[in-house]
Design a protein around this motif. Sequence first.
Motif, PDB file in Angstrom:
ATOM      1  N   GLN A  19       0.823  -1.205   0.000  1.00  0.00           N
ATOM      2  CA  GLN A  19       0.000   0.000   0.000  1.00  0.00           C
ATOM      3  C   GLN A  19       0.861   1.261   0.000  1.00  0.00           C
ATOM      4  OE1 GLN A  19      -3.266  -0.100  -0.541  1.00  0.00           O
ATOM      5  NE2 GLN A  19      -2.995  -2.318  -0.610  1.00  0.00           N
ATOM      6  N   ARG A  20       1.950   1.236   0.756  1.00  0.00           N
ATOM      7  CA  ARG A  20       2.868   2.390   0.781  1.00  0.00           C
ATOM      8  C   ARG A  20       3.458   2.645  -0.605  1.00  0.00           C
ATOM      9  NH1 ARG A  20       7.200   1.493   5.412  1.00  0.00           N
ATOM     10  NH2 ARG A  20       8.165   3.261   4.325  1.00  0.00           N
ATOM     11  N   ILE A  21       3.809   1.571  -1.276  1.00  0.00           N
ATOM     12  CA  ILE A  21       4.382   1.690  -2.622  1.00  0.00           C
ATOM     13  C   ILE A  21       3.350   2.261  -3.590  1.00  0.00           C
ATOM     14  CG2 ILE A  21       5.272   0.385  -4.597  1.00  0.00           C
ATOM     15  CD1 ILE A  21       6.425  -1.611  -2.435  1.00  0.00           C
ATOM     16  N   LEU A  22       2.125   1.739  -3.514  1.00  0.00           N
ATOM     17  CA  LEU A  22       1.070   2.229  -4.407  1.00  0.00           C
ATOM     18  C   LEU A  22       0.750   3.693  -4.126  1.00  0.00           C
ATOM     19  CD1 LEU A  22      -1.342  -0.850  -4.435  1.00  0.00           C
ATOM     20  CD2 LEU A  22       0.023  -0.017  -6.349  1.00  0.00           C
ATOM     21  N   ASP A  23       0.690   4.055  -2.853  1.00  0.00           N
ATOM     22  CA  ASP A  23       0.418   5.459  -2.497  1.00  0.00           C
ATOM     23  C   ASP A  23       1.504   6.384  -3.053  1.00  0.00           C
ATOM     24  OD1 ASP A  23      -1.861   4.724  -1.129  1.00  0.00           O
ATOM     25  OD2 ASP A  23      -0.907   4.710   0.845  1.00  0.00           O
ATOM     26  N   ALA A  24       2.749   5.935  -2.940  1.00  0.00           N
ATOM     27  CA  ALA A  24       3.861   6.742  -3.457  1.00  0.00           C
ATOM     28  C   ALA A  24       3.794   6.853  -4.974  1.00  0.00           C
ATOM     29  CB  ALA A  24       5.193   6.122  -3.033  1.00  0.00           C
ATOM     30  N   ALA A  25       3.463   5.742  -5.631  1.00  0.00           N
ATOM     31  CA  ALA A  25       3.365   5.742  -7.097  1.00  0.00           C
ATOM     32  C   ALA A  25       2.267   6.691  -7.567  1.00  0.00           C
ATOM     33  CB  ALA A  25       3.097   4.332  -7.607  1.00  0.00           C
ATOM     34  N   VAL A  26       1.165   6.743  -6.817  1.00  0.00           N
ATOM     35  CA  VAL A  26       0.065   7.658  -7.152  1.00  0.00           C
ATOM     36  C   VAL A  26       0.564   9.100  -7.128  1.00  0.00           C
ATOM     37  CG1 VAL A  26      -2.078   8.648  -6.265  1.00  0.00           C
ATOM     38  CG2 VAL A  26      -1.829   6.179  -6.428  1.00  0.00           C
ATOM     39  N   GLU A  27       1.286   9.454  -6.082  1.00  0.00           N
ATOM     40  CA  GLU A  27       1.799  10.828  -5.954  1.00  0.00           C
ATOM     41  C   GLU A  27       2.771  11.171  -7.077  1.00  0.00           C
ATOM     42  OE1 GLU A  27       2.957  12.565  -2.249  1.00  0.00           O
ATOM     43  OE2 GLU A  27       2.086  10.903  -1.127  1.00  0.00           O
ATOM     44  N   ILE A  28       3.701  10.265  -7.326  1.00  0.00           N
ATOM     45  CA  ILE A  28       4.708  10.512  -8.355  1.00  0.00           C
ATOM     46  C   ILE A  28       4.055  10.624  -9.733  1.00  0.00           C
ATOM     47  CG2 ILE A  28       6.730   9.571  -9.538  1.00  0.00           C
ATOM     48  CD1 ILE A  28       7.369  10.548  -6.752  1.00  0.00           C
ATOM     49  N   ALA A  29       3.178   9.675 -10.052  1.00  0.00           N
ATOM     50  CA  ALA A  29       2.535   9.672 -11.374  1.00  0.00           C
ATOM     51  C   ALA A  29       1.648  10.899 -11.544  1.00  0.00           C
ATOM     52  CB  ALA A  29       1.720   8.389 -11.560  1.00  0.00           C
ATOM     53  N   GLY A  30       0.994  11.326 -10.446  1.00  0.00           N
ATOM     54  CA  GLY A  30       0.150  12.513 -10.519  1.00  0.00           C
ATOM     55  C   GLY A  30       0.954  13.764 -10.808  1.00  0.00           C
ATOM     56  N   GLU A  31       2.193  13.806 -10.314  1.00  0.00           N
ATOM     57  CA  GLU A  31       3.055  14.965 -10.522  1.00  0.00           C
ATOM     58  C   GLU A  31       3.793  14.913 -11.855  1.00  0.00           C
ATOM     59  OE1 GLU A  31       5.683  14.739  -7.236  1.00  0.00           O
ATOM     60  OE2 GLU A  31       4.181  15.278  -5.734  1.00  0.00           O
ATOM     61  N   ARG A  32       4.254  13.712 -12.245  1.00  0.00           N
ATOM     62  CA  ARG A  32       5.173  13.596 -13.371  1.00  0.00           C
ATOM     63  C   ARG A  32       4.624  12.822 -14.566  1.00  0.00           C
ATOM     64  NH1 ARG A  32      10.722  11.891 -10.100  1.00  0.00           N
ATOM     65  NH2 ARG A  32      10.413  13.228  -8.281  1.00  0.00           N
ATOM     66  N   GLY A  33       3.456  12.195 -14.418  1.00  0.00           N
ATOM     67  CA  GLY A  33       2.931  11.399 -15.516  1.00  0.00           C
ATOM     68  C   GLY A  33       3.619  10.040 -15.604  1.00  0.00           C
ATOM     69  N   TYR A  34       3.207   9.273 -16.591  1.00  0.00           N
ATOM     70  CA  TYR A  34       3.745   7.911 -16.740  1.00  0.00           C
ATOM     71  C   TYR A  34       5.248   7.932 -17.006  1.00  0.00           C
ATOM     72  CZ  TYR A  34       4.430   3.197 -18.575  1.00  0.00           C
ATOM     73  OH  TYR A  34       4.893   1.920 -18.791  1.00  0.00           O
ATOM     74  N   GLU A  35       5.683   8.769 -17.947  1.00  0.00           N
ATOM     75  CA  GLU A  35       7.097   8.797 -18.324  1.00  0.00           C
ATOM     76  C   GLU A  35       7.988   9.231 -17.164  1.00  0.00           C
ATOM     77  OE1 GLU A  35       8.599   7.648 -20.794  1.00  0.00           O
ATOM     78  OE2 GLU A  35       6.961   7.261 -22.175  1.00  0.00           O
ATOM     79  N   GLY A  36       7.495  10.175 -16.365  1.00  0.00           N
ATOM     80  CA  GLY A  36       8.307  10.691 -15.281  1.00  0.00           C
ATOM     81  C   GLY A  36       8.330   9.818 -14.043  1.00  0.00           C
ATOM     82  N   THR A  37       7.503   8.782 -14.037  1.00  0.00           N
ATOM     83  CA  THR A  37       7.473   7.870 -12.894  1.00  0.00           C
ATOM     84  C   THR A  37       8.567   6.828 -13.042  1.00  0.00           C
ATOM     85  OG1 THR A  37       5.074   8.145 -12.697  1.00  0.00           O
ATOM     86  CG2 THR A  37       6.038   6.256 -11.577  1.00  0.00           C
ATOM     87  N   SER A  38       9.326   6.638 -11.977  1.00  0.00           N
ATOM     88  CA  SER A  38      10.399   5.643 -11.993  1.00  0.00           C
ATOM     89  C   SER A  38      10.408   4.888 -10.676  1.00  0.00           C
ATOM     90  CB  SER A  38      11.762   6.302 -12.211  1.00  0.00           C
ATOM     91  OG  SER A  38      12.101   7.102 -11.087  1.00  0.00           O
ATOM     92  N   ILE A  39      10.982   3.712 -10.699  1.00  0.00           N
ATOM     93  CA  ILE A  39      11.088   2.925  -9.472  1.00  0.00           C
ATOM     94  C   ILE A  39      11.926   3.681  -8.444  1.00  0.00           C
ATOM     95  CG2 ILE A  39      11.983   0.791  -8.463  1.00  0.00           C
ATOM     96  CD1 ILE A  39       9.445   0.379 -10.105  1.00  0.00           C
ATOM     97  N   ALA A  40      12.985   4.361  -8.903  1.00  0.00           N
ATOM     98  CA  ALA A  40      13.845   5.121  -7.991  1.00  0.00           C
ATOM     99  C   ALA A  40      13.055   6.232  -7.299  1.00  0.00           C
ATOM    100  CB  ALA A  40      15.020   5.709  -8.755  1.00  0.00           C
ATOM    101  N   ALA A  41      12.213   6.930  -8.066  1.00  0.00           N
ATOM    102  CA  ALA A  41      11.419   8.021  -7.489  1.00  0.00           C
ATOM    103  C   ALA A  41      10.392   7.479  -6.500  1.00  0.00           C
ATOM    104  CB  ALA A  41      10.721   8.795  -8.602  1.00  0.00           C
ATOM    105  N   VAL A  42       9.774   6.367  -6.833  1.00  0.00           N
ATOM    106  CA  VAL A  42       8.788   5.745  -5.937  1.00  0.00           C
ATOM    107  C   VAL A  42       9.486   5.272  -4.661  1.00  0.00           C
ATOM    108  CG1 VAL A  42       7.177   3.816  -5.657  1.00  0.00           C
ATOM    109  CG2 VAL A  42       7.233   5.089  -7.806  1.00  0.00           C
ATOM    110  N   SER A  43      10.686   4.709  -4.804  1.00  0.00           N
ATOM    111  CA  SER A  43      11.459   4.245  -3.657  1.00  0.00           C
ATOM    112  C   SER A  43      11.778   5.406  -2.713  1.00  0.00           C
ATOM    113  CB  SER A  43      12.760   3.585  -4.129  1.00  0.00           C
ATOM    114  OG  SER A  43      13.593   3.264  -3.047  1.00  0.00           O
ATOM    115  N   ALA A  44      12.191   6.517  -3.282  1.00  0.00           N
ATOM    116  CA  ALA A  44      12.517   7.689  -2.464  1.00  0.00           C
ATOM    117  C   ALA A  44      11.278   8.227  -1.751  1.00  0.00           C
ATOM    118  CB  ALA A  44      13.133   8.767  -3.343  1.00  0.00           C
ATOM    119  N   LYS A  45      10.151   8.182  -2.421  1.00  0.00           N
ATOM    120  CA  LYS A  45       8.912   8.719  -1.852  1.00  0.00           C
ATOM    121  C   LYS A  45       8.380   7.843  -0.718  1.00  0.00           C
ATOM    122  CE  LYS A  45       6.504  11.711  -3.115  1.00  0.00           C
ATOM    123  NZ  LYS A  45       6.305  13.111  -2.642  1.00  0.00           N
TER     124      LYS A  45
END
Length: 210
Positions: A19-45
Amino acid sequence: MTKPQTTRKKRANGVESRQRILDAAVEIAGERGYEGTSIAAVSAKCGLPASSIYWHFKDKDDLIAAVIERSFETWLAAVELPGEEAGTSLERVTAMAGNVAKSLIDAPDFLRLGLMLALERRPSEPRGRTVFLQVRDIARAKIAEMARALVPGLDEESVHALTTYAVAGGDGLFVQREINGDDVDLVALFELHAQLVYEAAMRMAARSGT
């Protein structure tokens, strides 16, 4: 031998991490879109190592698909027609439309990310796009079922046209809110959209009966 309590704790921790990973992915994708989303960014978030993310998800595409699925489940729960005690058919449809709009305000990720992916054309189609198109088919089928139940006189061609129009109109209202933010009263507009679709359905049924 592993104790049952230890097993349950590990399972609970795994669910919480996911759930933490999905929540982070939602935030990242909402800010950066599909292309801007990365595993590294999700990990940091989310504060979990990339290895934990890869334990739950095969790759970024698998992660985005899971985000869409989770958000869709939340949204689909709102696509329920209130019972007859809620009033006339028009009142029930209006109430449902308001609930759908509220769910999109609270959990917009499936539609936001899905539309983004659906409008892109790639040599290799992302799994997220495939999942989005599949879940939309589920939503369309549910809306078509309601149309048949509420307006029995509709022929299948009319049901298809109304369902297509209802979904497309919802997409447009959602995009308008994404552009203009809170200036767009999504609940009121969804309720109006539902009323207009219902009135169109009644006119179509009347023509079919003549």
